[in-house]
Structures are given as structure tokens and as C-alpha cells.
Design a protein around this motif. Sequence first.
Motif, short mmCIF file in Angstrom:
data_model
loop_
_atom_site.label_atom_id
_atom_site.label_comp_id
_atom_site.label_asym_id
_atom_site.label_seq_id
_atom_site.Cartn_x
_atom_site.Cartn_y
_atom_site.Cartn_z
N ARG A 43 0.80 -1.21 0.00
CA ARG A 43 0.00 0.00 0.00
C ARG A 43 0.84 1.27 0.00
O ARG A 43 0.53 2.22 -0.71
N ASP A 103 4.96 3.27 10.83
CA ASP A 103 4.44 2.47 9.71
C ASP A 103 3.96 3.41 8.62
O ASP A 103 2.97 4.13 8.79
N GLY A 118 2.53 2.95 5.73
CA GLY A 118 1.18 2.69 5.20
C GLY A 118 0.12 3.24 6.14
O GLY A 118 -0.84 3.90 5.70
MG LIG Z 1 2.59 -1.13 6.68
#
Ligand SMILES: [Mg+2]
Length: 211
Positions: A78, A201, A203
Motif C-alpha cells: 500500500r 508504519d 502505510g
Molecule cells: Mg505497513
Amino acid sequence: MRVLEVDHPLVAHKLTVLRDKTTPSPVFRQLTEELVTLLAYEATRDVRTEPVEIETPVTRTVGTAFTKPTPLVVPILRAGLGMLEGMTKLVPTAEVGFLGMARNEETLEAITYAERLPADLTGRQVFVLDPMLATGGTLREAVKFLFRRGAADVTCICLLAAPEGLKVLEEELAGTNVTIVVASIDEKLDEKAYIVPGLGDAGDRLYGVAG
Ligand SMILES: [Mg+2]
Ligand SMILES: O=P(O)(O)OC[C@H]1O[C@H](OP(=O)(O)OP(=O)(O)O)[C@H](O)[C@@H]1O
Ligand SMILES: O=c1cc[nH]c(=O)[nH]1
């Protein structure tokens, strides 16, 4: 394999705001795009071109055009999707293919859950977009996959890389035509294989916590 860490005050400044945990998603997305455009300027230095004859209002002259087929840009879903707009702004004629990959957070193994790429990449120049190079597992699988399809050279544009992941790629992609362009090589990985100091993170920060 070549590694290029882009040293520029604009990159360093935007990266600092991106790392800040109080930076909200809309700003994070905007900064990611801007950073990619700056990194893409360096990453496309060896893009294949050929002379082209054109006519200006004054005279005929020889300029520069991309060699066909034009570069293929591959964001790794993603988080890599957040980098696509910044790249296509700079190379609007590029073709775009997609790889969906996710790291199993327990085993750290990268699995591919989606693929939409030309079947034959023979001779193609490919630009892979993924903000985070942590253990290197995701990029190793992605780059190997592209070479198996026939890609001639692969340039990965990342925001952050860990030295541990770069070492893995140096060993496993030795002798291949791969370039990693990155805004910062950080200190290390933590016990959960997150990049330190990192940005968390990518994403989740772009799109919210995945279910
Ligand atoms: Mg991720
Ligand atoms: O170098 P590695 O250890 O393989 O880790 C890096 C990968 O982890 C993140 O993706 P993630 O698996 O979190 O998927 P997402 O983009 O959907 O969040 C990141 O965007 C890279 O693709
Ligand atoms: O620090 C890290 C490591 C892997 N994936 C991320 O999004 N961040």
C-alpha cells in the motif's frame, strides 16, 4: 548494486516533518509526494533518451526525448501508492504497473497479494516506489520478480533505508543492475524490525491503520 543517499537541505527538512509523530495524514501525504519528486530528479539521471528533431518558432534543432518503451513505474502497495503522484508529475509519460506486497509482521516474510504488470519486461527500465526498506525482504522479492520478467535495470526510490536491509540487498542482488535512491539511511532496525529513528508504519501514516 548502487546506493545513492540524496543529500539536500530540502529533502532533509521535509523528511524531518515527515518523521514527526504529530504530523497528520494529509500533511504526511503531501510531503511524501514532494519528497518523491525531489528523489525522482536524481533517480532519473540515467533514464534512456534519444535525440529528437523539433522546430522552435525560430529554427530547427535537436532536443531530447524518452526512448520507447518509456519507463515503467511500479509502486508497491500500500505505502508505495503514496509516492506515485510525485513520480508521475515528473515523468507523465511513464507506464504504471502495480505490485501488492505485505510483510508478515511475525515472520517478516514478504508475501505478494496482487500483481498487475506487463507479462514481458524485456529490456525495460523500471522504477520501483516503496517508502521503507527495512529488512529488505519486500524489495528483494520485488526486484527479483522484475528481473525474472526481463527488466534491464531497476531503480528503487525509498524514503528511508536501514543498514541491515541494504546489506541483505547488497548480498542477494550483487552483480545486478539495481540502484537504490534514498532520502536517508537510518541507524538500525528495532526488535520488531521497524526503522530507527524512522517514521513508524508508512502505510498507516498515509492511509490509517489497516484492518
Ligand atoms: Mg505497513
Ligand atoms: O523491508 P521490509 O522488512 O520487507 O519492510 C518494508 C515493507 O514494509 C512496509 O509495507 P507493509 O508490509 O507494512 O505493507 P503496507 O504498505 O500495506 O503497510 C513498507 O511499505 C515496505 O513495503
Ligand atoms: O519502519 C518500518 C518498517 C517497515 N515498514 C514500515 O512502514 N516502517
